[in-house]
Design a protein around this motif. Structure first.
Motif, PDB file in Angstrom:
ATOM      1  N   SER A  97      -5.265  -1.393  -0.965  1.00 10.43           N
ATOM      2  CA  SER A  97      -3.927  -1.585  -1.896  1.00 10.43           C
ATOM      3  C   SER A  97      -2.978  -2.382  -0.994  1.00 10.43           C
ATOM      4  O   SER A  97      -3.358  -2.600   0.294  1.00 10.43           O
ATOM      5  CB  SER A  97      -3.197  -0.176  -1.981  1.00 10.43           C
ATOM      6  OG  SER A  97      -1.835  -0.341  -2.313  1.00 10.43           O
ATOM      7  N   GLY A  98      -2.191  -3.090  -1.662  1.00  9.13           N
ATOM      8  CA  GLY A  98      -1.192  -3.900  -1.038  1.00  9.13           C
ATOM      9  C   GLY A  98       0.100  -3.229  -0.260  1.00  9.13           C
ATOM     10  O   GLY A  98       0.852  -3.559   0.637  1.00  9.13           O
ATOM     11  N   LYS A  99      -0.021  -1.729  -0.782  1.00  8.87           N
ATOM     12  CA  LYS A  99       1.056  -0.980  -0.223  1.00  8.87           C
ATOM     13  C   LYS A  99       0.313   0.172   0.439  1.00  8.87           C
ATOM     14  O   LYS A  99      -0.634   0.763   0.338  1.00  8.87           O
ATOM     15  CB  LYS A  99       1.738  -0.246  -1.170  1.00  8.87           C
ATOM     16  CG  LYS A  99       2.601  -1.429  -2.372  1.00  8.87           C
ATOM     17  CD  LYS A  99       3.192  -0.686  -3.303  1.00  8.87           C
ATOM     18  CE  LYS A  99       3.782  -2.060  -4.227  1.00  8.87           C
ATOM     19  NZ  LYS A  99       3.422  -1.736  -5.749  1.00  8.87           N
ATOM     20  N   SER A 100       1.077   0.529   1.536  1.00  8.93           N
ATOM     21  CA  SER A 100       0.474   1.714   2.381  1.00  8.93           C
ATOM     22  C   SER A 100       1.312   3.006   2.331  1.00  8.93           C
ATOM     23  O   SER A 100       1.513   3.720   3.194  1.00  8.93           O
ATOM     24  CB  SER A 100       0.348   1.259   3.855  1.00  8.93           C
ATOM     25  OG  SER A 100       1.690   0.909   4.647  1.00  8.93           O
ATOM     26  N   ALA A 101       1.893   3.365   1.283  1.00 11.65           N
ATOM     27  CA  ALA A 101       2.553   4.609   1.141  1.00 11.65           C
ATOM     28  C   ALA A 101       1.825   5.636   1.483  1.00 11.65           C
ATOM     29  O   ALA A 101       0.660   5.954   1.142  1.00 11.65           O
ATOM     30  CB  ALA A 101       3.211   4.459  -0.247  1.00 11.65           C
ATOM     31  N   MET A 102       2.124   6.649   2.079  1.00 12.83           N
ATOM     32  CA  MET A 102       1.388   7.664   2.821  1.00 12.83           C
ATOM     33  C   MET A 102       1.024   8.506   1.654  1.00 12.83           C
ATOM     34  O   MET A 102       0.077   9.220   1.573  1.00 12.83           O
ATOM     35  CB  MET A 102       2.361   8.704   3.761  1.00 12.83           C
ATOM     36  CG  MET A 102       1.630   9.758   4.334  1.00 12.83           C
ATOM     37  SD  MET A 102       0.195   9.207   5.302  1.00 12.83           S
ATOM     38  CE  MET A 102       0.908   8.264   6.576  1.00 12.83           C
ATOM     39  N   GLU A 103       1.709   8.604   0.624  1.00 11.19           N
ATOM     40  CA  GLU A 103       1.264   9.596  -0.705  1.00 11.19           C
ATOM     41  C   GLU A 103       0.144   8.812  -1.116  1.00 11.19           C
ATOM     42  O   GLU A 103      -0.869   9.687  -1.753  1.00 11.19           O
ATOM     43  CB  GLU A 103       2.253   9.857  -1.572  1.00 11.19           C
ATOM     44  CG  GLU A 103       2.847   8.641  -2.101  1.00 11.19           C
ATOM     45  CD  GLU A 103       4.221   8.704  -3.107  1.00 11.19           C
ATOM     46  OE1 GLU A 103       4.185   8.217  -4.240  1.00 11.19           O
ATOM     47  OE2 GLU A 103       4.903   9.244  -2.627  1.00 11.19           O
ATOM     48  N   SER A 104      -0.116   7.643  -1.433  1.00  6.37           N
ATOM     49  CA  SER A 104      -1.291   6.929  -1.912  1.00  6.37           C
ATOM     50  C   SER A 104      -2.501   7.136  -1.069  1.00  6.37           C
ATOM     51  O   SER A 104      -3.340   7.412  -1.477  1.00  6.37           O
ATOM     52  CB  SER A 104      -0.941   5.243  -1.793  1.00  6.37           C
ATOM     53  OG  SER A 104       0.008   5.145  -2.965  1.00  6.37           O
ATOM     54  N   VAL A 105      -2.028   6.990   0.279  1.00  2.56           N
ATOM     55  CA  VAL A 105      -3.280   7.013   1.240  1.00  2.56           C
ATOM     56  C   VAL A 105      -3.910   8.553   1.178  1.00  2.56           C
ATOM     57  O   VAL A 105      -5.139   8.735   0.994  1.00  2.56           O
ATOM     58  CB  VAL A 105      -2.848   6.985   2.740  1.00  2.56           C
ATOM     59  CG1 VAL A 105      -3.974   7.250   3.814  1.00  2.56           C
ATOM     60  CG2 VAL A 105      -2.599   5.342   2.800  1.00  2.56           C
ATOM     61  N   LEU A 106      -3.112   9.564   1.089  1.00  3.98           N
ATOM     62  CA  LEU A 106      -3.421  11.058   1.202  1.00  3.98           C
ATOM     63  C   LEU A 106      -3.858  11.552  -0.322  1.00  3.98           C
ATOM     64  O   LEU A 106      -5.127  12.121  -0.076  1.00  3.98           O
ATOM     65  CB  LEU A 106      -2.289  12.068   1.424  1.00  3.98           C
ATOM     66  CG  LEU A 106      -1.825  11.733   2.888  1.00  3.98           C
ATOM     67  CD1 LEU A 106      -0.522  12.815   2.971  1.00  3.98           C
ATOM     68  CD2 LEU A 106      -2.537  12.046   4.006  1.00  3.98           C
ATOM     69  N   SER A 107      -3.602  10.903  -1.077  1.00  2.00           N
ATOM     70  CA  SER A 107      -3.986  10.994  -2.439  1.00  2.00           C
ATOM     71  C   SER A 107      -5.520  10.727  -2.834  1.00  2.00           C
ATOM     72  O   SER A 107      -6.361  11.308  -3.307  1.00  2.00           O
ATOM     73  CB  SER A 107      -3.252  10.478  -3.521  1.00  2.00           C
ATOM     74  OG  SER A 107      -3.761  10.551  -4.809  1.00  2.00           O
ATOM     75  N   ALA A 108      -5.956   9.484  -2.266  1.00  2.32           N
ATOM     76  CA  ALA A 108      -6.999   8.719  -2.185  1.00  2.32           C
ATOM     77  C   ALA A 108      -7.947   9.324  -1.335  1.00  2.32           C
ATOM     78  O   ALA A 108      -8.961   9.780  -1.694  1.00  2.32           O
ATOM     79  CB  ALA A 108      -6.873   7.384  -1.713  1.00  2.32           C
ATOM     80  N   LEU A 109      -7.496   9.921  -0.386  1.00  2.00           N
ATOM     81  CA  LEU A 109      -8.430  10.440   0.814  1.00  2.00           C
ATOM     82  C   LEU A 109      -8.780  11.813   0.118  1.00  2.00           C
ATOM     83  O   LEU A 109      -9.842  12.443   0.263  1.00  2.00           O
ATOM     84  CB  LEU A 109      -7.931  10.582   2.277  1.00  2.00           C
ATOM     85  CG  LEU A 109      -7.890   9.056   2.905  1.00  2.00           C
ATOM     86  CD1 LEU A 109      -7.301   9.444   4.037  1.00  2.00           C
ATOM     87  CD2 LEU A 109      -8.855   8.478   3.054  1.00  2.00           C
ATOM     88  N   GLY A 110      -7.634  12.454  -0.460  1.00  2.00           N
ATOM     89  CA  GLY A 110      -7.884  14.064  -0.941  1.00  2.00           C
ATOM     90  C   GLY A 110      -8.838  14.052  -2.086  1.00  2.00           C
ATOM     91  O   GLY A 110      -9.681  14.904  -2.515  1.00  2.00           O
ATOM     92  N   LYS A 111      -9.005  12.796  -2.752  1.00  2.62           N
ATOM     93  CA  LYS A 111      -9.951  12.614  -3.871  1.00  2.62           C
ATOM     94  C   LYS A 111     -11.226  12.231  -3.520  1.00  2.62           C
ATOM     95  O   LYS A 111     -12.265  11.897  -4.522  1.00  2.62           O
ATOM     96  CB  LYS A 111      -9.099  11.656  -5.022  1.00  2.62           C
ATOM     97  CG  LYS A 111      -8.323  12.462  -5.711  1.00  2.62           C
ATOM     98  CD  LYS A 111      -7.599  11.637  -6.736  1.00  2.62           C
ATOM     99  CE  LYS A 111      -6.531  12.302  -7.557  1.00  2.62           C
ATOM    100  NZ  LYS A 111      -5.258  12.780  -6.878  1.00  2.62           N
ATOM    101  N   GLY A 112     -11.629  12.131  -2.309  1.00  7.50           N
ATOM    102  CA  GLY A 112     -12.986  11.587  -1.934  1.00  7.50           C
ATOM    103  C   GLY A 112     -13.258  10.543  -1.182  1.00  7.50           C
ATOM    104  O   GLY A 112     -14.111   9.997  -1.021  1.00  7.50           O
ATOM    105  N   ALA A 113     -12.270   9.389  -1.113  1.00  5.82           N
ATOM    106  CA  ALA A 113     -12.126   8.187  -0.624  1.00  5.82           C
ATOM    107  C   ALA A 113     -12.529   8.230   0.847  1.00  5.82           C
ATOM    108  O   ALA A 113     -12.079   9.147   1.602  1.00  5.82           O
ATOM    109  CB  ALA A 113     -10.690   7.346  -0.576  1.00  5.82           C
TER     110      ALA A 113
END
Length: 139
Positions: A97-113
């Motif tokens: 992503s072009g953005k590193s918002a913590m919520e995006s990172v945590l959401s992605a990792l929580g979904k299996g990234a």
């Protein structure tokens, strides 16, 4: 590592199916160039989330490593990730992503990234992800 081991490792890397899903052609091409510099050559491109889903859901050849942009037309990278967890649970998915918002990172990792890379790509960021992938799959 001796020369024969290095050659065998590069042959293994060349066989790894990789998917790059990003709606920006220049970002796909930059990432592909970095991957090729590391010995990977079996790279498929997807310009949107629907193409990415189709690539991940087909029977063969199945991507073993996928870089998924979060914001793509047709289907978001997160939606593609969720579908991949069902159809290709062994695929090592990395969100970008072009953005590193913590919520995006945590959401992605929580979904299996398995990783998260903030664009623009650079060799160090991608090398770190590839090192983790190679350790986990035994390359």
């Amino acid at each position: 590592m001796n020369a024969a081991e290095g050659t065998a490792m590069n042959a293994k890397k060349a066989k790894v199916e990789i998917l790059i899903a990003d709606d920006e052609a220049e970002m796909r091409n930059l990432l592909a160039a970095i991957l090729r510099s590391r010995g990977y050559s079996n790279i498929e491109h997807a310009a949107d989330g629907v193409q990415a889903s189709m690539a991940l859901e087909r029977a063969a050849p199945a991507p073993r490593l996928a870089f998924l942009d979060i914001n793509m037309p047709g289907r978001s990278g997160i939606e593609v990730l969720v579908r991949a967890q069902t159809s290709r649970p062994a695929c090592f998915c990395v969100m970008v992503s072009g953005k590193s918002a913590m919520e995006s990172v945590l959401s992605a990792l929580g979904k299996g990234a398995r990783g998260f890379v903030v664009k623009p790509y650079n060799i160090k960021k991608i090398t770190d992800v590839l090192d983790k992938f190679e350790r986990e799959v035994g390359l």
